[in-house]
Design a protein around this motif. Structure first.
Motif, PDB file in Angstrom:
ATOM      1  N   PRO A  15       0.824  -1.209   0.000  1.00  0.00           N
ATOM      2  CA  PRO A  15       0.000   0.000   0.000  1.00  0.00           C
ATOM      3  C   PRO A  15       0.863   1.268   0.000  1.00  0.00           C
ATOM      4  CG  PRO A  15      -0.848  -1.571   1.575  1.00  0.00           C
ATOM      5  CD  PRO A  15       0.484  -2.099   1.116  1.00  0.00           C
ATOM      6  N   GLN A  16       0.440   2.242  -0.769  1.00  0.00           N
ATOM      7  CA  GLN A  16       1.109   3.541  -0.830  1.00  0.00           C
ATOM      8  C   GLN A  16       0.215   4.592  -0.188  1.00  0.00           C
ATOM      9  OE1 GLN A  16       4.326   3.821  -1.971  1.00  0.00           O
ATOM     10  NE2 GLN A  16       4.120   1.589  -2.046  1.00  0.00           N
ATOM     11  N   PRO A  17       0.797   5.612   0.427  1.00  0.00           N
ATOM     12  CA  PRO A  17      -0.016   6.639   1.105  1.00  0.00           C
ATOM     13  C   PRO A  17      -1.098   7.251   0.221  1.00  0.00           C
ATOM     14  CG  PRO A  17       2.290   6.915   1.668  1.00  0.00           C
ATOM     15  CD  PRO A  17       2.229   5.843   0.603  1.00  0.00           C
ATOM     16  N   GLU A  18      -0.790   7.460  -1.034  1.00  0.00           N
ATOM     17  CA  GLU A  18      -1.768   8.086  -1.938  1.00  0.00           C
ATOM     18  C   GLU A  18      -2.962   7.174  -2.237  1.00  0.00           C
ATOM     19  OE1 GLU A  18       1.640   6.474  -4.507  1.00  0.00           O
ATOM     20  OE2 GLU A  18       1.484   7.592  -2.631  1.00  0.00           O
ATOM     21  N   ASP A  19      -2.820   5.875  -2.026  1.00  0.00           N
ATOM     22  CA  ASP A  19      -3.918   4.942  -2.271  1.00  0.00           C
ATOM     23  C   ASP A  19      -5.086   5.152  -1.303  1.00  0.00           C
ATOM     24  OD1 ASP A  19      -2.313   3.709  -4.188  1.00  0.00           O
ATOM     25  OD2 ASP A  19      -1.826   1.986  -2.914  1.00  0.00           O
TER      26      ASP A  19
END
Length: 183
Positions: A15-19
């Protein structure tokens, strides 16, 4: 060595923060939340979701975001959680966020990647899940992937003044037959 988290059309990614802001939009869709979970539907901010992710127990929870290989679009998430290592059993949850992406085979592929990961990388013996009886499309995907009904929690879910069953389903490692080509 092959990448066990990549299928023909999707990849299971960190998971990426922008997701999380995009996933937050899914939580604003009551239909999405009410099919996925028995908890009350409520909007969650990207910050709330990211905080939840950061607080996962890294020893018993394996959480991935599902991305399309064609355009790197975020499609959903899948997780193995509540893993009991001594019993080699874990629970699974999966969701495809946008309605237009459901029914396109992304869920089946992602589910099969995660099952392969659970059985062949984590050495689980069994994967279980719960599904609300009204979520017939999810039930079909689970059955197509080899899950079998193991029990019913009768009238356990209340929606719009009506009661619905909650099904418990399970799949043993020895019965797992991938429904996709694993790279």
């Amino acid at each position: 060595m092959k990448n066990i988290l990549v299928g023909p059309r999707v990849a299971l990614n960190v998971p990426q923060p922008e997701d999380f802001d995009e996933i937050s939009d899914w939580y604003a869709d009551a239909d999405f939340v009410r099919k996925m979970d028995t908890a009350p539907a409520r909007p969650l901010s990207g910050e709330d979701l990211e905080r939840t992710y950061r607080n996962l127990d890294q020893n018993t929870e394996f959480y991935f975001h599902i991305h399309s290989l064609a355009d790197e679009r975020l499609l959903g998430f899948v997780t193995l959680f509540n893993i009991e290592w001594n019993n080699q059993v874990g629970q699974l949850a999966i969701a495809i966020g946008n309605a237009e992406d459901r029914g396109q085979g992304y869920g089946t592929e992602s589910l099969n990647l995660m099952l392969n990961y659970g059985f062949n990388e984590l050495n689980l013996y069994k994967v279980c899940l719960d599904v609300i009886a009204t979520n017939q499309s999810a039930i079909a995907v689970y059955q197509n992937s080899g899950f079998e009904f193991e029990g019913t929690n009768a009238r356990a879910v209340k929606r719009d003044g009506h009661r619905y069953d909650l099904y418990h389903m399970g799949l043993f490692a020895e019965d797992f037959q991938p429904r996709i080509s694993l790279k």
